[in-house]
Enzyme design. Structure first.
Site, short mmCIF file in Angstrom:
data_model
loop_
_atom_site.label_atom_id
_atom_site.label_comp_id
_atom_site.label_asym_id
_atom_site.label_seq_id
_atom_site.Cartn_x
_atom_site.Cartn_y
_atom_site.Cartn_z
N CYS A 10 -6.47 1.12 2.60
CA CYS A 10 -7.38 2.27 2.50
C CYS A 10 -7.15 3.08 1.22
O CYS A 10 -8.08 3.73 0.74
CB CYS A 10 -7.23 3.16 3.72
SG CYS A 10 -7.90 2.39 5.19
N ASN B 225 -12.37 -3.15 0.60
CA ASN B 225 -11.28 -3.25 1.57
C ASN B 225 -11.83 -2.99 2.97
O ASN B 225 -12.16 -1.86 3.28
CB ASN B 225 -10.20 -2.21 1.27
CG ASN B 225 -9.14 -2.16 2.36
OD1 ASN B 225 -8.47 -3.16 2.61
ND2 ASN B 225 -9.03 -1.02 3.03
N GLU B 226 -11.96 -4.02 3.73
CA GLU B 226 -12.42 -3.95 5.12
C GLU B 226 -13.50 -2.88 5.33
O GLU B 226 -13.45 -2.10 6.28
CB GLU B 226 -11.25 -3.78 6.11
CG GLU B 226 -10.39 -2.54 5.91
CD GLU B 226 -9.47 -2.24 7.10
OE1 GLU B 226 -8.70 -3.12 7.48
OE2 GLU B 226 -9.54 -1.11 7.62
N GLU C 67 0.86 -1.19 0.00
CA GLU C 67 0.00 0.00 0.00
C GLU C 67 0.88 1.22 0.00
O GLU C 67 1.93 1.25 0.67
CB GLU C 67 -0.90 0.02 1.24
CG GLU C 67 -1.65 1.34 1.36
CD GLU C 67 -2.82 1.33 2.33
OE1 GLU C 67 -2.78 0.56 3.29
OE2 GLU C 67 -3.75 2.12 2.10
#
Ligand code: AHR
Length: 857
Positions: free
Chosen positions: A454, A581-582, A269
């Site tokens: 994120c 994503n989560e 990321e």
């Protein structure tokens, strides 16, 4: 394990008894049938502590359950000071016995969640109650005194903003009527004095059994938290007097199960300067003059188009090199400097490719040391119109803090000022820093997940990562602000990610937003609760499908052609696509997620879709995420958890009970909180459990991967670095040992210890796998005890294997510098070699034709 369960139940019962006695009742006979329950939230911790309960039999004496235990936490808004807050809490039970909790979140919405038991809560919803009332430019309304009353089969919700009362009605807490002003007097939230503090909330009447359940839940959580807070210090008390432990390990070479051989991968990321200033080898910072104050949400006015540059120049936008790259610099009779990312690191006698778009007068470029010494120099003679110019610079010295200087006696315009080492990973142009990439490659990752985290779903809908903005000529890519509050040049874009995977021999695992941004977005109204407007979703779904075409389509397709134009006519063989994503699993999420997943499944049934089940290993998003995954029959879901080392020690069996007929798991983000050896060992221990469950866990990646010193936004990370050094953590070496020693079959084994204490048992991990390609038997032993462990390993059906490699990683719990030590030894010696206190060993028994372990081969 049995013993530990009994122990837990015993401790728990004792605790509960104490709580019960303290609560004012002397015997069971005195238990009331009904009690008052006060639901409230406090201002502590910026209001982030969520929903609390207290109970009373007389409305006067209140007993806090916890107190300050959170039964429900608000997930609204960013992690910043205003986000995740809960106040003005109102609780109401509907006719079906379902509790509804409504609360204020320091924004123009009212939050809602429902629960059968006040313990397990359904997804949160954020009702835009002030949408038609507040005008743009108005200050954020503070919603106060939320109350709900039931009348004529519907609920009317009242609240106050700026002394004005408003209301809306609902029958189902899903659909709400338009907000209207209310002229009557509305009810008030109850006020209760709890240990001297007046708290606002709601009083409801409940069965005593409800209070018992809430208390039990709170005590169980407290107990687990205490158990998981184990540390080397508490361990040394726990194991005082413990002598070395003996372990009789029997590995059954004939009883095996097929496991995933992709258990170690990489989570990449762009956080902590992992991309620009990190893996992406570009040495010039803000090469395109596109840094903007908005990258940091206006919090730093120096962070603008001139960032990292100094000298006499002005920023111009007239006739730029590309519409996506509007700014460039004009230098008039003077010099400008770029300091790179905290200085430019150069190596003596190495060559660097300089390139620039320029127009105007001749100029010189110099690489200079911080002391002003010229280390390399070239002259560029541009034309009157924009042209890309190149030069090769060879540094005369090794330095860590050089800068680039551009000087002219006339006037010259420059843009995309770039400097790359010629030695990049696999010598790729526009390539990756070889030292960092090699360190990643040494882990032998089986896959690379990108671009986040994120970053993938972004800070508000306008910040959702758009892969199409990251391909094509560098000057045409669209840079973007990074959710971690800096700038993404997109020089490391989707083409480069795919190429990196290919160069590593790893499967690419792109993760795309599920049509909603990060639930921690600071972008207010454009945050998670609204998502991409449904009328724009077809276009978004098409983007997802186009990515698959870009990766795999033949060169006659629109997107396959673009891949070929970038220099890769052959497909990248993309097999996996992550959606989401989560995320907070809200209705808004679910609608968009299902739409994307179905579209991919329909058009590309061969693609393995990885779904998402929230940011934690339990709770609403986890449960709801799994509900949807089961319904959609997703092949894999992405689980995330960052936990204490104690959690990893106490939860090695996490996947033992997973239903093998359902989705497989990609443990996409995990780490214990710390980069000390104790953390690394807790992770190594947990990974023995992951290998044992390799039939249900398909992939796992530690997160985050990279962090540039001085720009660390998230601790802990796997590999730290600066401009000239790579500093792998001890956690990295655990990943490396697992990555270099994967298996295709897990061999059934039993472990008998000389000490029957379950706390000892929990700190010893054993895993035995066999690698199909080599036939090698690999045994991993983890010892998280402060004493040595003497194994005695017997393998049935081993044959006459003689040679083994023995790799051990050991250190004190606080150690951060332990490195694997490899030795060759004979199998007999390896099978009985003592493991030092706090150590992780990998025994690799070399296969010979006489080795026959597994009849399924
Ligand atoms: O790994 C850092 C962050 O942790 C990721 O961006 C996010 O997915 C998680 O919350």
């Amino acid at each position: 394990m049995k013993k530990s369960l009994q122990h837990h139940i015993l401790s728990f019962s004792v605790l509960f008894l104490i709580v019960f006695l303290f609560s004012g009742f002397k015997s069971k006979a005195e238990k009331p049938e009904k009690v008052y329950l006060f639901g409230y939230s406090t201002v502590k911790n910026n209001g982030k502590n969520g929903l609390h309960f207290a109970w009373s039999t007389d409305h006067k004496n209140w007993f806090g359950i916890g107190p300050e235990h959170s039964f429900l936490k608000s997930d609204y808004g960013s992690w910043g000071p205003t986000g995740k807050s809960m106040s003005e809490t109102f609780l109401i039970k509907d006719d079906n016995g379902i509790f509804h909790c409504l609360w204020s979140v320091k924004d123009d919405v009212i939050a809602h969640a429902s629960s059968k038991d006040l313990i397990n809560w359904k997804s949160q919803r954020y009702i835009p109650v002030m949408k038609n009332i507040t005008k743009s430019g108005d200050e954020k309304p503070v919603i106060q005194n939320i109350t709900v009353a039931k009348k004529d089969g519907q609920y009317s919700i009242h609240w106050i903003v700026n002394n004005k009362t408003y209301y809306s009605t609902t029958k189902d807490f899903k659909n709400y009527t338009e907000t209207k002003a209310y002229t009557g007097t509305s009810a008030k939230l109850a006020e209760v004095n709890l240990q001297g503090d007046i708290q606002k909330g709601t009083i409801t009447e409940v069965d005593w059994s409800t209070v018992e359940m809430l208390t039990k839940t709170m005590e169980a959580v407290k107990f687990k938290d205490k158990q998981n807070s184990t540390s080397p210090k508490s361990d040394s008390l726990l194991f005082t007097g413990l002598k070395s432990v003996k372990a009789q390990i029997t590995i059954n070479g004939q009883q095996s199960k097929k496991i995933s051989n992709m258990l170690t991968g990489v989570f990449f990321e762009d956080i902590n300067y992992a991309a620009d200033g990190g893996l992406y080898a570009e040495l010039i910072q803000n090469r395109d003059f596109e840094y903007a104050v908005s990258d940091k949400k206006g919090r730093d006015d120096k962070w603008n188009a001139t960032m990292a540059w100094s000298g006499d120049f002005k920023i111009s936008k007239e006739n730029p090199i590309h519409q996506n790259n509007p700014n460039y610099a004009v230098v008039t009779k003077g010099t400008i400097n770029n300091t790179g990312f905290d200085g430019i690191a150069l190596k003596a006698n190495e060559k660097y490719d300089f390139s620039v778009f320029a127009k105007g007068n001749k100029f010189t470029i110099k690489l200079k040391s911080s002391g002003g010494e010229t280390l390399a120099e070239a002259t560029i003679s541009p034309n009157a119109s924009w042209k890309k110019m190149n030069a090769v610079l060879k540094s005369s010295k090794t330095v860590t803090d050089a800068h680039l200087e551009i000087s002219t006696n006339g006037e010259t315009a420059v843009d995309m000022v770039s400097l790359f080492p010629q030695k990049t990973f696999k010598n790729r142009r526009n390539g990756l820093r070889s030292d960092l990439a090699e360190t990643i490659a040494d882990m032998h990752p089986k896959f690379v997940r990108f671009p986040g985290g994120c970053v993938a779903h972004g800070d508000g809908i306008h910040n959702i990562y758009k892969w199409k903005n990251t391909i094509g000529p560098l000057e045409s890519r669209i840079p973007s602000r990074n959710i971690w509050n800096y700038h993404q040049s997109m020089g490391l874009g989707y083409f480069e990610y795919f190429q990196f995977c290919e160069d590593l021999g790893a499967e690419p695992v792109p993760v795309l937003a599920a049509g909603v941004p990060c639930q921690n977005s600071s972008d207010g109204g454009a945050g998670q609760q609204f998502g991409i407007p449904m009328e724009d979703m077809d276009e978004y779904v098409q983007d997802v499908l186009d990515l698959i075409e870009y990766a795999n389509g033949n060169t006659t397709t629109v997107w396959g052609k673009k891949r070929a134009e970038a220099g890769h006519p052959k497909p990248f063989n993309l097999k996996y696509v992550g959606i989401g994503n989560e995320d907070l699993i809200s209705d808004v999420f679910e609608e968009r997620y299902r739409m994307i997943v179905k579209a991919v499944q329909q058009k590309y049934p061969e693609i393995i879709v990885i779904g998402t089940v929230g940011p934690f290993n339990e709770g609403t998003d986890y449960n709801e995420g799994w509900r949807i995954a089961n319904d959609l029959k997703l092949p894999i879901v992405d689980e995330h958890y960052y936990q204490s080392p104690g959690w990893f020690i106490n939860n090695q069996n996490f996947y033992d009970g997973y239903d093998r007929s359902k989705s497989k798991v990609y443990l996409g983000e995990y780490a214990s909180w710390g980069n000390k050896f104790y953390n690394a060992l807790a992770e190594a221990l947990y990974l023995t459990g992951i290998e044992r469950n390799g039939d249900v866990v398909a992939m796992a990646s530690y997160a985050p991967l990279l962090a540039r010193e001085k720009h660390v936004q998230w601790n802990t990370d796997l590999i730290y670095f600066n401009g000239h050094e790579v500093k792998p953590t001890v956690n990295y070496f655990v990943q490396q040992l697992y990555g270099q020693n994967p298996g295709d079959f897990y061999l059934q084994n039993t472990v008998k210890l000389s000490d029957s204490n379950n706390e000892v048992n929990k700190r010893i991990g054993v895993s035995a796998v066999q690698d199909k390609a080599t036939g090698d038997l690999i045994i991993k032993l983890v010892n998280v005890l402060p004493v040595a462990l003497t194994p005695s390993i017997a393998v049935t059906n081993l044959g006459t294997a003689e040679n083994a490699s023995y790799t051990v990683l050991s250190g004190t719990p606080e150690n951060t510098t332990a490195r694997p030590v490899v030795q060759k030894m004979n199998v007999k010696e390896a099978f009985s070699k003592e493991l030092p206190p706090y150590s992780f060993a990998v025994i690799r028994v070399k296969a010979t034709e006489k080795v026959l372990l597994n009849e399924t081969f």
